[in-house]
Design an enzyme around this catalytic site. Structure first.
Site, PDB file in Angstrom:
ATOM      1  N   HIS A 131      -0.579   2.461  -0.240  1.00  0.00           N
ATOM      2  CA  HIS A 131       0.328   1.306  -0.237  1.00  0.00           C
ATOM      3  C   HIS A 131      -0.471   0.107   0.250  1.00  0.00           C
ATOM      4  CE1 HIS A 131       3.699  -1.391   0.616  1.00  0.00           C
ATOM      5  NE2 HIS A 131       3.021  -1.708   1.697  1.00  0.00           N
ATOM      6  N   LYS A 180      -1.247   7.488   1.644  1.00  0.00           N
ATOM      7  CA  LYS A 180      -0.020   8.250   1.407  1.00  0.00           C
ATOM      8  C   LYS A 180      -0.245   9.762   1.573  1.00  0.00           C
ATOM      9  CE  LYS A 180       2.068   4.748  -1.606  1.00  0.00           C
ATOM     10  NZ  LYS A 180       2.774   4.499  -2.892  1.00  0.00           N
ATOM     11  N   GLU A 223       5.380  -6.031   7.487  1.00  0.00           N
ATOM     12  CA  GLU A 223       4.991  -4.622   7.410  1.00  0.00           C
ATOM     13  C   GLU A 223       4.077  -4.213   8.575  1.00  0.00           C
ATOM     14  OE1 GLU A 223       5.368  -4.199   2.541  1.00  0.00           O
ATOM     15  OE2 GLU A 223       3.405  -3.930   3.478  1.00  0.00           O
ATOM     16  N   TYR A 269      10.873   0.933   2.511  1.00  0.00           N
ATOM     17  CA  TYR A 269      10.996   0.695   1.069  1.00  0.00           C
ATOM     18  C   TYR A 269      12.379   0.183   0.669  1.00  0.00           C
ATOM     19  CZ  TYR A 269       6.407   2.667  -0.127  1.00  0.00           C
ATOM     20  OH  TYR A 269       5.053   2.884  -0.278  1.00  0.00           O
ATOM     21  N   ASN A 315       0.420   7.758  -5.655  1.00  0.00           N
ATOM     22  CA  ASN A 315      -0.705   6.905  -6.043  1.00  0.00           C
ATOM     23  C   ASN A 315      -1.589   6.517  -4.862  1.00  0.00           C
ATOM     24  OD1 ASN A 315       1.081   5.144  -4.897  1.00  0.00           O
ATOM     25  ND2 ASN A 315       1.336   3.840  -6.688  1.00  0.00           N
TER      26      ASN A 315
HETATM   27  P1  IDP Z   1       2.938  -1.031  -5.364  1.00  0.00           P
HETATM   28  O1  IDP Z   1       2.799   0.140  -4.427  1.00  0.00           O
HETATM   29  O2  IDP Z   1       1.804  -1.123  -6.345  1.00  0.00           O
HETATM   30  O3  IDP Z   1       3.200  -2.338  -4.647  1.00  0.00           O
HETATM   31  P2  IDP Z   1       5.786  -1.051  -6.066  1.00  0.00           P
HETATM   32  O4  IDP Z   1       6.341  -1.547  -7.362  1.00  0.00           O
HETATM   33  O5  IDP Z   1       5.997  -1.881  -4.851  1.00  0.00           O
HETATM   34  O6  IDP Z   1       4.219  -0.737  -6.288  1.00  0.00           O
HETATM   35  O7  IDP Z   1       6.409   0.408  -5.820  1.00  0.00           O
HETATM   36  C1  IDP Z   1       6.289   1.039  -4.580  1.00  0.00           C
HETATM   37  C2  IDP Z   1       5.904   2.468  -4.804  1.00  0.00           C
HETATM   38  O8  IDP Z   1       6.975   3.135  -5.503  1.00  0.00           O
HETATM   39  C3  IDP Z   1       4.671   2.699  -5.686  1.00  0.00           C
HETATM   40  O9  IDP Z   1       3.448   2.579  -4.997  1.00  0.00           O
HETATM   41  C4  IDP Z   1       4.915   4.121  -6.163  1.00  0.00           C
HETATM   42  O10 IDP Z   1       4.594   5.074  -5.154  1.00  0.00           O
HETATM   43  C5  IDP Z   1       6.428   4.118  -6.371  1.00  0.00           C
HETATM   44  N1  IDP Z   1       6.783   3.769  -7.754  1.00  0.00           N
HETATM   45  C6  IDP Z   1       6.743   2.529  -8.337  1.00  0.00           C
HETATM   46  N2  IDP Z   1       7.145   2.575  -9.622  1.00  0.00           N
HETATM   47  C7  IDP Z   1       7.466   3.870  -9.860  1.00  0.00           C
HETATM   48  C8  IDP Z   1       7.956   4.565 -11.021  1.00  0.00           C
HETATM   49  O11 IDP Z   1       8.189   3.994 -12.084  1.00  0.00           O
HETATM   50  N3  IDP Z   1       8.154   5.916 -10.871  1.00  0.00           N
HETATM   51  C9  IDP Z   1       7.919   6.594  -9.705  1.00  0.00           C
HETATM   52  N4  IDP Z   1       7.478   5.977  -8.593  1.00  0.00           N
HETATM   53  C10 IDP Z   1       7.235   4.636  -8.672  1.00  0.00           C
HETATM   54 MG    MG Z   2       4.809  -2.906  -3.492  1.00  0.00          MG
END
Ligand code: IDP
Ligand code: MG
Length: 140
Positions: A117, A11, A128, A51, A114
């Site tokens: 992805h 990212k 994807e 997304y 974070n």
């Molecule tokens: P993942 O990346 O671990 O699969 P997902 O639930 O698919 O997590 O969410 C996609 C992305 O959305 C996350 O990697 C993160 O960047 C963002 N995200 C998820 N939950 C939150 C939140 O509660 N606050 C802000 N951003 C979030």
């Molecule tokens: Mg995800």
């Protein structure tokens, strides 16, 4: 267990801090092979489509903004049980909950920024991978 392919994205928070090599080392050290790789700047339309599953979530607009804030490195990782293995190497979405030694525990800035992805199922991995790569760009 079988040989699988999964989509990874390094990212913008990772490219910004120049830590893509450190993150890629984690994949390779854990037995995943990089069979496709490119650095791109995602457009808003691309990030929104990628997304789309999260479009009703409160963080959707901010996530799209964050994913388009700088370059990303999209990669196809290949290996035994690659989808689940990559999710283990990444760690939990929220870095505060990520196991020690995972990418997110070591490198993530926040639950949103974070660092990585990773596809969450073999079915989504295929969708994807096709979103970013043509077959000729993937060399196993
Ligand atoms: P993942 O990346 O671990 O699969 P997902 O639930 O698919 O997590 O969410 C996609 C992305 O959305 C996350 O990697 C993160 O960047 C963002 N995200 C998820 N939950 C939150 C939140 O509660 N606050 C802000 N951003 C979030
Ligand atoms: Mg995800």
């Amino acid at each position: 267990m079988s040989i699988e392919r999964t989509l990874s994205i390094l990212k913008p928070d990772a490219t910004r801090r120049n830590i893509t090599g450190k993150i890629i080392s984690k994949f390779e050290e854990n037995g995943l092979r990089i069979v496709a790789s490119k650095r791109i700047r995602m457009t808003k339309a691309q990030a929104e489509a990628f997304y789309a599953v999260h479009k009703e979530r409160p963080f959707y607009a901010s996530l799209v903004e964050s994913m388009t804030s700088g370059p990303v490195v999209v990669q196809v990782l290949e290996g035994q049980d690659a989808v689940a293995l990559n999710r283990r190497i990444m760690g939990a979405t929220n870095p505060a909950a990520a196991d020690a030694g995972t990418i997110r525990a070591e490198f993530a800035e926040s639950i949103e920024a974070n660092s990585v992805h990773g596809s969450d199922s073999l079915e989504n991995a295929a969708v994807e991978i096709a979103f970013f790569f043509s077959q000729t760009e993937i060399v196993g």
